[in-house]
Structures are given as C-alpha cells and as structure tokens.
Design a protein around this motif. Structure first.
Motif, PDB file in Angstrom:
ATOM      1  N   GLN A  33       0.819  -1.218   0.000  1.00 32.71           N
ATOM      2  CA  GLN A  33       0.000   0.000   0.000  1.00 32.71           C
ATOM      3  C   GLN A  33       0.846   1.258   0.000  1.00 32.71           C
ATOM      4  O   GLN A  33       0.319   2.366   0.040  1.00 32.71           O
ATOM      5  CB  GLN A  33      -0.867   0.053   1.256  1.00 32.71           C
ATOM      6  CG  GLN A  33      -1.652  -1.189   1.506  1.00 32.71           C
ATOM      7  CD  GLN A  33      -2.378  -1.125   2.842  1.00 32.71           C
ATOM      8  OE1 GLN A  33      -2.597  -0.056   3.400  1.00 32.71           O
ATOM      9  NE2 GLN A  33      -2.755  -2.277   3.352  1.00 32.71           N
ATOM     10  N   GLY A  34       2.178   1.123   0.027  1.00 34.15           N
ATOM     11  CA  GLY A  34       3.024   2.297   0.172  1.00 34.15           C
ATOM     12  C   GLY A  34       2.931   2.839   1.588  1.00 34.15           C
ATOM     13  O   GLY A  34       2.467   2.148   2.499  1.00 34.15           O
ATOM     14  N   VAL A  35       3.350   4.088   1.793  1.00 36.96           N
ATOM     15  CA  VAL A  35       3.234   4.729   3.105  1.00 36.96           C
ATOM     16  C   VAL A  35       2.477   6.034   2.918  1.00 36.96           C
ATOM     17  O   VAL A  35       2.954   6.950   2.248  1.00 36.96           O
ATOM     18  CB  VAL A  35       4.623   5.012   3.714  1.00 36.96           C
ATOM     19  CG1 VAL A  35       4.483   5.792   5.023  1.00 36.96           C
ATOM     20  CG2 VAL A  35       5.386   3.720   3.945  1.00 36.96           C
ATOM     21  N   GLY A  36       1.263   6.089   3.459  1.00 31.44           N
ATOM     22  CA  GLY A  36       0.488   7.331   3.431  1.00 31.44           C
ATOM     23  C   GLY A  36      -0.011   7.734   2.062  1.00 31.44           C
ATOM     24  O   GLY A  36      -0.509   8.840   1.877  1.00 31.44           O
ATOM     25  N   ILE A  49     -10.310   8.927  -1.509  1.00 31.29           N
ATOM     26  CA  ILE A  49     -10.657   7.515  -1.335  1.00 31.29           C
ATOM     27  C   ILE A  49     -10.154   7.054   0.026  1.00 31.29           C
ATOM     28  O   ILE A  49      -8.955   7.160   0.313  1.00 31.29           O
ATOM     29  CB  ILE A  49     -10.001   6.660  -2.445  1.00 31.29           C
ATOM     30  CG1 ILE A  49     -10.607   6.999  -3.813  1.00 31.29           C
ATOM     31  CG2 ILE A  49     -10.133   5.161  -2.149  1.00 31.29           C
ATOM     32  CD1 ILE A  49     -12.060   6.606  -3.978  1.00 31.29           C
ATOM     33  N   GLN A  50     -11.067   6.593   0.873  1.00 34.18           N
ATOM     34  CA  GLN A  50     -10.655   6.036   2.168  1.00 34.18           C
ATOM     35  C   GLN A  50     -10.465   4.525   2.007  1.00 34.18           C
ATOM     36  O   GLN A  50     -11.373   3.814   1.572  1.00 34.18           O
ATOM     37  CB  GLN A  50     -11.685   6.343   3.264  1.00 34.18           C
ATOM     38  CG  GLN A  50     -11.535   7.743   3.861  1.00 34.18           C
ATOM     39  CD  GLN A  50     -12.153   8.829   3.006  1.00 34.18           C
ATOM     40  OE1 GLN A  50     -13.183   8.606   2.386  1.00 34.18           O
ATOM     41  NE2 GLN A  50     -11.539  10.010   2.939  1.00 34.18           N
ATOM     42  N   SER A  51      -9.289   4.077   2.373  1.00 27.35           N
ATOM     43  CA  SER A  51      -8.909   2.697   2.091  1.00 27.35           C
ATOM     44  C   SER A  51      -9.148   1.766   3.278  1.00 27.35           C
ATOM     45  O   SER A  51      -8.772   0.599   3.240  1.00 27.35           O
ATOM     46  CB  SER A  51      -7.433   2.660   1.694  1.00 27.35           C
ATOM     47  OG  SER A  51      -6.679   3.346   2.672  1.00 27.35           O
ATOM     48  N   LEU A  60     -18.203  -0.415   4.744  1.00 28.00           N
ATOM     49  CA  LEU A  60     -17.595  -0.855   3.489  1.00 28.00           C
ATOM     50  C   LEU A  60     -16.433   0.065   3.106  1.00 28.00           C
ATOM     51  O   LEU A  60     -16.598   1.286   3.044  1.00 28.00           O
ATOM     52  CB  LEU A  60     -18.693  -0.785   2.424  1.00 28.00           C
ATOM     53  CG  LEU A  60     -18.542  -1.574   1.152  1.00 28.00           C
ATOM     54  CD1 LEU A  60     -18.343  -3.053   1.457  1.00 28.00           C
ATOM     55  CD2 LEU A  60     -19.795  -1.369   0.301  1.00 28.00           C
ATOM     56  N   VAL A  61     -15.279  -0.541   2.869  1.00 28.09           N
ATOM     57  CA  VAL A  61     -14.096   0.212   2.414  1.00 28.09           C
ATOM     58  C   VAL A  61     -14.378   0.809   1.034  1.00 28.09           C
ATOM     59  O   VAL A  61     -15.067   0.204   0.220  1.00 28.09           O
ATOM     60  CB  VAL A  61     -12.896  -0.762   2.350  1.00 28.09           C
ATOM     61  CG1 VAL A  61     -11.734  -0.173   1.594  1.00 28.09           C
ATOM     62  CG2 VAL A  61     -12.495  -1.181   3.757  1.00 28.09           C
ATOM     63  N   GLU A  62     -13.851   2.010   0.742  1.00 19.12           N
ATOM     64  CA  GLU A  62     -14.113   2.623  -0.569  1.00 19.12           C
ATOM     65  C   GLU A  62     -13.296   1.992  -1.692  1.00 19.12           C
ATOM     66  O   GLU A  62     -13.751   1.927  -2.841  1.00 19.12           O
ATOM     67  CB  GLU A  62     -13.830   4.131  -0.516  1.00 19.12           C
ATOM     68  CG  GLU A  62     -14.890   4.877   0.276  1.00 19.12           C
ATOM     69  CD  GLU A  62     -14.771   6.388   0.167  1.00 19.12           C
ATOM     70  OE1 GLU A  62     -15.801   7.063   0.296  1.00 19.12           O
ATOM     71  OE2 GLU A  62     -13.651   6.905  -0.044  1.00 19.12           O
ATOM     72  N   GLY A  63     -12.100   1.586  -1.392  1.00 19.72           N
ATOM     73  CA  GLY A  63     -11.272   0.994  -2.439  1.00 19.72           C
ATOM     74  C   GLY A  63      -9.827   0.973  -2.000  1.00 19.72           C
ATOM     75  O   GLY A  63      -9.483   1.458  -0.930  1.00 19.72           O
ATOM     76  N   ARG A  64      -8.995   0.343  -2.855  1.00 19.18           N
ATOM     77  CA  ARG A  64      -7.569   0.257  -2.517  1.00 19.18           C
ATOM     78  C   ARG A  64      -6.745   1.050  -3.521  1.00 19.18           C
ATOM     79  O   ARG A  64      -6.660   0.669  -4.686  1.00 19.18           O
ATOM     80  CB  ARG A  64      -7.148  -1.216  -2.485  1.00 19.18           C
ATOM     81  CG  ARG A  64      -7.775  -1.937  -1.276  1.00 19.18           C
ATOM     82  CD  ARG A  64      -7.291  -3.358  -1.139  1.00 19.18           C
ATOM     83  NE  ARG A  64      -7.814  -4.185  -2.207  1.00 19.18           N
ATOM     84  CZ  ARG A  64      -7.087  -4.988  -2.957  1.00 19.18           C
ATOM     85  NH1 ARG A  64      -5.796  -5.091  -2.758  1.00 19.18           N
ATOM     86  NH2 ARG A  64      -7.650  -5.699  -3.907  1.00 19.18           N
TER      87      ARG A  64
END
Ligand code: HEC
Ligand code: HEC
Length: 439
Positions: free
Chosen positions: A99-102, A117-119, A126-130
């Motif tokens: 996911q990387g950092v930040g 987008i909130q991951s 429900l998560v919005e997406g990655r």
C-alpha cells in the motif's frame, strides 16, 4: 528533563483527556522551578508527539476520549503516514498488496466517494477501495550518453466499494510530504511571500510564482502547506487530515463522518464520537493545538545553515533552480514562539505556486492552484532521506526515485532550468545532485 508518565507514551495513552489534565498539572508543579516555562513547553511537545502517534479507535468506547475513528478512514494515526515526521511513498506494483506509506488518492468531490478515497473502514462499514498505481517507463538520454528511466504513473483504485466513480471525477495521487520545519515556514511573513511573487512577476523570467490565496474562516489568506499550498495554517492542515485521513471531527471540519457523502448512508448513520465534554467534537481544539505545537517545533531535518558548497550553490543558481527554490528567508517576529523568530532559514522554496507543465499536472484545482500548479517543494531534509536507504520517493505522487528523475519531470515554468540541467557536463550534473542531497 523530567521523565514522562509512562501512560503518556505514544499509543499507550488511555485517553487524551488524562494527558491534557496531567499536562496542566505538571505545568503547575513546574511553575516554582526556574526552567518552568521551558520544561512545560517541552512536556506539551511530548504530549503533542504522543497525540501525533495516537492510534484512534472507533466509537463508542467507555472513555469517549479517544474514539470517533472513521467510519471510513485511511490510517488510524498521523504517524502511520508521517513516520517520525518523514514523508511517504507510493505502493510498489511489484509487491503484492503493497500500500506504500500514506499514499492517498484525492478526488474533485465525487458525488459518492467525496474528496478522497478512504482505504479502511471500522467493522461493519464498506471500504471505498484500494489506492494503487501502475507505471509506464521511458528512457531519457543525456548528450553524454548517460540514461535515466522515468516512470509515468497512472493512479488506480482497486475494488471500488460503492460503484464506479462519476465520469467527471478526476483522481490525483499524493504521498505525504516531510513535516519537519513547518513552524519556521509558518513564520515567513505573508507580505514577504507576496513581495516574492511581485518580484518574480516584475523580473520577466520564466519563473512567475503566484500566491495560492485561500479563504478560511471568512479570511483570504496566503496558502503555505500541502503540495498545492492550499492550507494557510498548520491548524487547518492538521484539521483536514483528521477529517479526510482519519475521519474525525474538529472545529474546522465538524462532520463526525469525515469525508462520507450523503450517498454513503451507512457511514453517515454509524455511531460517532462527538462528545459534549469536548466542544461537541471528536477532536477538540486543545488536541489540535498540542499536535500543532509538536509539529511547529520539529526542527527541519536538513541544514539550518547556508550551504557550505560554494561551487554547488553557484551551479544551483546558474542552472535556474534558485529562481523557484529560493535558498533563504528571514522569519518574522513572534512573541509567542521566540525560538522561531527573526531567524535566517534555508528551506530552498519560494512558497509559491508554479505551473510545471502537463507532465506533472493532475487536472485537480485547489484554491487558486490549477491542475498543473504546485508549490515549490522545500528541499531541506533531503540529506536525511538520502542517507536512510538511498531510495527516494520525490514529487507529489512519489514517482521520482532520484533527484535527477525529479528534475527531468520539471516542465512549464521550469522547462529552461531542466534543459540547462540536461546539457550540463556529467560531472556538473552529479555535483548539482550532490548539492541538492546535502540540503
Ligand atoms: C493517510 C495518510 C495521512 C495521515 C493519516 C495524515 N497525513 Fe498528513 N499528509 C498526507 C498527505 C498525502 C499529505 C499531502 C496532501 C496534499 O498536499 O495533497 C499530507 C500533508 C500534511 C502536512 C503538510 C506538509 C507540508 O509540507 O506542507 C502536514 C503538516 C500534515 N500532513 C500533518 C498531519 C497531521 C497532524 C496528521 C494527523 C492529524 C496527518 N497529517 C495525518 C497524508 C496523511
Ligand atoms: C519554475 C519553478 C521551479 C524551478 C525553476 C525548479 N523547480 Fe524544482 N520544484 C518546483 C515545484 C513546483 C516542485 C513540486 C512539483 C511536484 O511535486 O509535482 C519542485 C520539486 C522539486 C524536487 C522534488 C522535491 C521533493 O521532495 O519531492 C526537486 C529535487 C527539485 N524540485 C529540484 C530542482 C532543481 C535541482 C532545479 C534546477 C535544475 C529545480 N528544481 C528547478 C519548482 C521549480
């Protein structure tokens, strides 16, 4: 230096309120001591640091003091994205699920997904997406035959949770910048920044920086923080981080659901952590103030002196870099923060917006900044980054892995400077890069 109550350390704090309460108690006890003011200051900073590292939790909890995370969020603490104040990095497409950092993807107010987008999400939501990225690589060749690979990023959101983005929605990926030296940047007088813009306009050179004027609290102010200088104060920047990144309400962004839109009803209706004891909010102004104080006093990670490499300084100016990466400023008077007052500082930024051309453009305006406008990034602190592991993640989306790559992405107002860099003899190119990495 006193020992910090173990309960106050980092993620162990049971509630910010006990922190604040014992802070004022300690301050009272210290009043008798000659170094009281200084000690109380440094204690406040350590509490600020603890709050910066605090892992917030979902509401409801018994204490109410540390809850209100989300419902949708990117990370549970500031420090997750700014580890020890350092910057972040994009996901590595070669590493599964990295996911990387930040790394975050901003949107121009999508009707369903909002502004970012909130991951992550609290249980039951429900998560919005990655947020991810893919790269297309191309090779740039210098006249002497040396080559550099540039990677052109395309942000991607995997597993969109709430259907497709609207057709008009624009995505802009961002990595967290370094957050050292913010207090000093904050103390550059606004009229000095305006005077720098006027000087550049009058000079007729290619660098014609503009102030990003933003209206906050009904006041038109000089923007300073963020990749597009869209925040006039640390307070506002930090409050927006609570809203967009952590999903918590503050005086400046009072919605407890953070970035959830009316279309996201489950999120809007979830329990929240607003509490009467805390100004009716999840994060009251005291907490923002303590975090600001910690950041304000984080010294720049880089040099606090003028660069000693005279030949490098001259090369930096002759190549045209200093036209935007203005080496020095003098901070103004600040009775409240004497340690930040009247100092010569060397951030190597004019704090202004410049159009760097379509290669870096993202079509996402912020305040008066257009899609291809970015604030000249302060270059101080690059030395520490480079020393750490050699792998850099430069520019707003972390696409550049080296200083040379970052320069080669410069276009628009910086096209001429980039071309001069390209035509430098190899040893001067290396010298310039070394100079930048020493800042
Ligand atoms: C999800 C990761 C994430 C979290 C959590 C987060 N940030 Fe950030 N931060 C970012 C990104 C990305 C930016 C750049 C945003 C932009 O300008 O587009 C940023 C920018 C900043 C800046 C501006 C720095 C500059 O050079 O102008 C400050 C200050 C800051 N964050 C402080 C905080 C604080 C305080 C918190 C906790 C309340 C926090 N951040 C939480 C990702 C994060
Ligand atoms: C016209 C103004 C301008 C000129 C001239 C300019 N820069 Fe920049 N520079 C910027 C802006 C604006 C950014 C931020 C761009 C972004 O993040 O997309 C930047 C970013 C950078 C970065 C990345 C820093 C980071 O932490 O991400 C480096 C390194 C850099 N510049 C070095 C140079 C060097 C060396 C030169 C001279 C060859 C130069 N720049 C010339 C405006 C300029």
């Amino acid at each position: 230096m006193q020992t910090l109550d173990p309960r106050l350390r980092g993620d162990d704090i049971s509630s910010w309120k006990s922190v604040v309460r014992s802070a004022s108690l300690t301050a009272l006890l210290l009043l008798a001591a000659p170094t009281a003011a200084h000690a109380a200051d440094s204690l406040d900073n350590r509490i600020g640091e603890a709050l910066f590292r605090r892992m917030w939790v979902a509401a409801p909890t018994a204490t109410q003091a540390a809850d209100g995370l989300g419902p949708l969020y990117n990370a549970r603490s500031c420090a997750t994205c700014h580890p020890r104040g350092a910057g972040g990095r994009p996901p590595d497409p070669a590493v599964k699920d990295d996911q990387g950092v930040g790394y975050a993807i901003k949107l121009n107010a999508d009707p369903v997904y909002g502004r970012q987008i909130q991951s992550n999400a609290i249980p039951g939501q429900l998560v919005e997406g990655r947020p991810r990225v893919t790269y297309r690589e191309k090779t740039v060749r210098f006249p002497d035959g040396e080559t550099v690979r540039l990677r052109h990023p395309t942000p991607v959101i995997e597993d969109l949770g709430y259907g497709p983005l609207a057709e008009a929605t624009v995505m802009s990926a961002r990595v967290p910048p370094r957050v050292h030296g913010m207090g000093l940047l904050d103390r550059i007088p606004a009229d000095a920044i305006e005077a720098e813009a006027a000087r550049q306009a009058a000079s007729g050179g290619p660098a014609a920086g503009r102030v990003n004027y933003v209206t906050v609290d009904g006041k038109r102010q000089v923007g300073r923080f963020g990749w597009k200088a869209m925040h006039p104060t640390l307070d506002h920047q930090d409050a927006e981080a609570f809203s967009l990144d952590i999903g918590m309400s503050t005086p400046a962004f009072p919605e407890p659901w953070g970035d959830c839109t009316p279309a996201q009803t489950a999120c809007r209706n979830a329990p929240h952590g607003d509490s009467k004891q805390f100004e009716g909010l999840e994060i009251p102004s005291t907490v923002i103030g303590l975090i600001d104080g910690y950041l304000r006093d984080l010294p720049p990670d880089g040099s606090l002196e003028a660069a000693k490499d005279k030949a490098g300084t001259a090369l930096f100016a002759d190549t045209g870099c200093a036209a935007c990466h203005r080496p020095s400023w003098r901070t103004g008077e600040d009775a409240e923060h004497p340690s930040l007052s009247n100092r010569d500082i060397f951030p190597h930024s004019d704090m202004l917006l410049h159009d760097l051309g379509p290669g870096l453009g993202d079509r996402l305006p912020m305040g008066e900044a257009n899609g291809s406008d970015w604030r000249t990034t302060p270059l101080w602190g690059l030395n520490r980054l480079a020393a750490k592991d050699g792998q850099l993640s430069l520019l707003h989306d972390g696409r550049a892995r080296s200083v040379a790559e970052a320069i080669l992405w410069h276009g628009g107002e910086a096209e001429a400077a980039k071309d001069r860099f390209k035509s430098l003899p190899g040893k001067d190119r290396k010298r310039l890069v070394r100079y930048v990495l020493g800042l």
